[in-house]
Design a protein around this motif. Structure first.
Motif, PDB file in Angstrom:
ATOM      1  N   ARG A  32       0.854  -1.191   0.000  1.00  0.00           N
ATOM      2  CA  ARG A  32       0.000   0.000   0.000  1.00  0.00           C
ATOM      3  C   ARG A  32       0.897   1.251   0.000  1.00  0.00           C
TER       4      ARG A  32
ATOM      5  N   SER B 192       3.089   1.708  -3.176  1.00  0.00           N
ATOM      6  CA  SER B 192       2.369   2.064  -4.399  1.00  0.00           C
ATOM      7  C   SER B 192       1.754   3.456  -4.290  1.00  0.00           C
ATOM      8  N   GLY B 193       2.073   4.165  -3.210  1.00  0.00           N
ATOM      9  CA  GLY B 193       1.484   5.483  -3.031  1.00  0.00           C
ATOM     10  C   GLY B 193      -0.006   5.406  -2.718  1.00  0.00           C
ATOM     11  N   GLY B 194      -0.408   4.335  -2.049  1.00  0.00           N
ATOM     12  CA  GLY B 194      -1.802   4.226  -1.610  1.00  0.00           C
ATOM     13  C   GLY B 194      -2.755   3.658  -2.644  1.00  0.00           C
ATOM     14  N   GLN B 195      -2.232   2.970  -3.658  1.00  0.00           N
ATOM     15  CA  GLN B 195      -3.121   2.461  -4.713  1.00  0.00           C
ATOM     16  C   GLN B 195      -3.921   1.234  -4.279  1.00  0.00           C
ATOM     17  N   PHE B 196      -3.459   0.547  -3.246  1.00  0.00           N
ATOM     18  CA  PHE B 196      -4.117  -0.718  -2.864  1.00  0.00           C
ATOM     19  C   PHE B 196      -4.451  -0.745  -1.377  1.00  0.00           C
ATOM     20  N   GLU B 197      -5.483  -1.528  -1.063  1.00  0.00           N
ATOM     21  CA  GLU B 197      -5.814  -1.832   0.333  1.00  0.00           C
ATOM     22  C   GLU B 197      -5.728  -3.335   0.505  1.00  0.00           C
TER      23      GLU B 197
ATOM     24  N   CYS C 211       3.572   6.266  -8.263  1.00  0.00           N
ATOM     25  CA  CYS C 211       3.353   5.909  -6.856  1.00  0.00           C
ATOM     26  C   CYS C 211       3.689   7.082  -5.942  1.00  0.00           C
ATOM     27  N   LYS C 212       3.556   8.287  -6.462  1.00  0.00           N
ATOM     28  CA  LYS C 212       3.810   9.509  -5.694  1.00  0.00           C
ATOM     29  C   LYS C 212       5.250   9.589  -5.177  1.00  0.00           C
TER      30      LYS C 212
ATOM     31  N   ASP D  64      -0.212   6.792   3.825  1.00  0.00           N
ATOM     32  CA  ASP D  64      -0.428   5.577   3.009  1.00  0.00           C
ATOM     33  C   ASP D  64       0.128   4.304   3.652  1.00  0.00           C
TER      34      ASP D  64
END
Lengths: 325, 324
Positions: free
Chosen positions: A96, A99-104, B98-99, B321
């Protein structure tokens, strides 16, 4: 309320959550064999046996969680998690963030551990602190059937990976469990017994050991508060600090070894945030830095016992008297 | 939608395939140039492996999902990734996919269906069955493509992954890019036999080994394999036999590689082979080829400029995140 053991409470939590949310599924070693009721109710797509292959069970849980399912994976015994570390720690715990918060990763990893069944060190190893130390994960280790149900329901509904450890000695101990929507929020400790002279802090089986010690201390005129952490990460700092500010003395008890364990973290927390309230140094009573033995006599010696805790409590208070506080 | 993503039907032209490979080559060469200019993050380039990436990804549909690994730029670019956002990610900038929190090794681009990139060798193999399980249970016709190397095939998780995908009937197209090198060790030291493809037979899984430096052959094989996975909802193992033309990572070092081996594989360079074919067939002129190369280089120079001008993440991003 109805009387049931922890295994039954978990089964009830799983059935209720699978009924509530069609994305919840369960798989693992013997899951479909042992949980016939779930298999009959929800079918072979959602209740699955797996190969005895912990690496792919954990990885599959992480992959499924990231793409829309909410898996509960049963890995049987905690030491088997050594084969599952990549899926849990490197994938579920980190991807998570990476990926820069792309997945949970809404997933639960279930495993048993703890002394009492004389299964030896490759089936019994209290490794819960390993996961507390790993970012992105939450860690739960209940002590009562009601909490097994309520924490499992909360863990399934959480959008993060939750390690759910069952102290196997508690599996068949009966207790009152509320019916239906009974949720125990992650991150909330429970005060199992109120007291004023010292605080006994524990989780899982040793909560009951602490309660027995508190009984013994009461016979000596000492009032011990007993805190059940329930969730090891996130830790309920507020409840711990409030109790120790009241009592001024703390003993942390767990079966896992002391080195870098939950007790060490609690000691650091109290030292950092409640130093002024402490009347005595914190004491840890834990299992030794040794593999868990299988001989009954050695296993009993491995596990913290009420008498040792009660004695440590007496020593703490007497120490106060000696130094005049 | 990018040209590459929509190219599954109709099939891409040979010029499209060439242009896609040239973009990947130019991207990797831009990174090499950065290294020549001064300190730059370590990168595992895919120079020499462009045909495997372009051939497989060109056979996919928009609703297919890709899992890849540390040597992922070819897969991402073939899928239509913006090279500016890729380079920004490599350089740790906030405009990256991915920032800036992935770096070069773990780039995921969910919007392109390139997900859960893991740099733990074999990590992608561990995650693929779960992704495919979601596809199976939540509906849709998409399949899951898992790119890994001969090194990952020697991990225990290879066995666990292919076995589970087979017994659970999961729609995974496993693609082994056998590039002959496992970090700093030649696969001859670590594997019995030259190919991973036949190992699929142990799992009751169909397999095919293809010349991974012939993009047309890869495209044809991947189209057949993907169609089979789509239709049967069963896994398939496709092996692309190819070569890592540079060292394990940049800065480049191949001092441990037999020069004769490098020379033999350079003679089979995937871009040169398709170019020669197109020149022979009169589908491309030398001037046209040079124009394509220039176009790719200019695109990567623009991407580099975008990345260099992009800001770093704010320090407050350090602990965001972590939890959902």
């Amino acid at each position: 309320m109805s009387l049931m053991n922890a295994h039954e409470a978990l089964g009830q939590a799983l059935a209720e959550e699978m009924q509530r949310d069609s994305r919840v599924l369960m798989f693992g070693e013997g899951v479909a064999t042992k949980r016939k009721d779930l298999l009959e109710a929800f079918g072979p797509q959602r209740v699955r046996n797996t190969p005895l292959a912990e690496g792919i069970i954990a990885g599959t849980a992480a992959g499924a969680a990231a793409t829309g399912l909410r898996p509960v994976a049963d890995l049987l015994f905690a030491p088997f998690l050594c084969f599952a570390m990549d899926g849990i720690v490197n994938s579920a715990g980190k991807l998570r963030y990476m990926s820069g918060g792309q997945f949970e990763f809404p997933m639960v990893i279930l495993a048993m551990t703890g002394g009492g069944w004389t299964v030896g060190a490759q089936h019994n190893h209290n490794i819960e602190a390993w996961f507390v130390h790993s970012p992105g994960l939450k860690v739960v280790m209940p002590s009562t059937p009601a909490d097994f149900k309520g924490l499992m329901k909360a863990a399934i509904r959480d959008d993060n990976p939750v390690l759910f450890f069952m102290d196997m000695a508690l599996g068949f101990e009966p207790g009152e469990v509320p019916e239906g929507e009974w949720i125990v929020p992650l991150g909330q400790a429970a005060i199992r017994r109120e007291g004023t002279d010292l605080t006994l802090i524990s989780y899982a089986k040793t909560v009951h050991t602490c309660l027995a010690a508190a009984d013994a201390l009461a016979g000596q005129g000492l009032s011990a508060e007993v805190i059940d952490l329930r969730t090891l990460k996130p830790l309920d700092e507020a409840t711990l600090l409030a109790s120790v500010r009241k009592t001024g003395r703390a003993i942390v008890v767990h079966e896992a070894g002391a080195l870098c364990g939950v007790g060490a973290e609690v000691a650091a927390l109290l030292s950092e945030k409640a130093f002024d309230a402490l009347k005595a140094p914190l004491v840890r009573i834990t299992g030794p830095d040794a593999p868990a033995p299988s001989s009954y006599a050695l296993e009993q010696a491995f596990m913290p016992q009420p008498a040792a805790i009660a004695q440590a409590g007496l020593d703490l208070v007497q120490r106060d008297a000696l130094v005049g506080r | 939608m990018s040209p590459a993503m929509s190219s599954a039907s109709p099939a891409p032209s040979r010029l499209d395939l060439l242009a896609a490979m040239l973009r990947i080559r130019a991207y990797e060469e831009r990174i090499v140039a950065f290294h020549d200019e001064g300190p730059f993050p370590h990168v595992c380039t895919s120079v020499g492996q462009e045909a495997a990436a372009v051939g497989v990804v060109s056979a996919l549909r928009p609703d297919d999902q890709i899992l890849t690994n540390h040597r992922s730029a070819g897969h991402l670019l073939a899928r239509g990734a913006d090279p500016g956002r890729l380079l920004a990610e490599v350089m740790g900038r906030s405009t990256g996919y991915c920032k800036g929190k992935s770096g070069t090794l773990h780039i995921s681009a969910k919007e392109l269906g390139v997900i859960l990139t893991s740099t733990i060798v074999g990590g992608e193999l561990s995650l693929a069955p779960g992704v495919a399980l979601s596809r199976s249970m939540l509906g849709g016709e998409g399949i899951v493509v898992c790119f890994f190397g001969d090194g990952a095939a020697c991990e225990g998780i290879f066995h666990e992954s292919l076995n589970l995908a087979s017994v659970w009937n999961l729609p995974v197209l496993y693609v082994c890019e056998n590039n002959q090198w496992q970090a700093f060790v030649h696969r001859k030291e670590t594997m019995t036999g030259d190919h991973v493809g036949p190992w699929a037979a142990a799992y009751g899984m169909d397999h095919l080994t293809v010349d991974g430096n012939d993009v047309e052959a890869v495209l044809e094989a991947a189209t057949c394999a993907a169609a089979q996975v789509r239709q049967t909802r069963r896994p398939f193992l496709l092996e692309a036999s190819t070569y890592r033309q540079r060292g394990h990572m940049e800065p480049h070092d191949q001092s441990y590689v037999d020069p004769a081996e490098i020379e033999a594989w350079l003679a089979k360079d995937p871009i040169d082979r398709l170019s020669a074919r197109l020149l022979d067939a009169g589908e491309l002129t030398p001037q046209g080829l040079e124009a394509l190369r220039l176009q790719a280089r200019e695109a990567m120079n623009a991407a580099a400029a975008f990345a260099q001008a992009s800001p770093f993440p704010d320090p407050s991003e350090l602990t965001t995140d972590v939890y959902a």
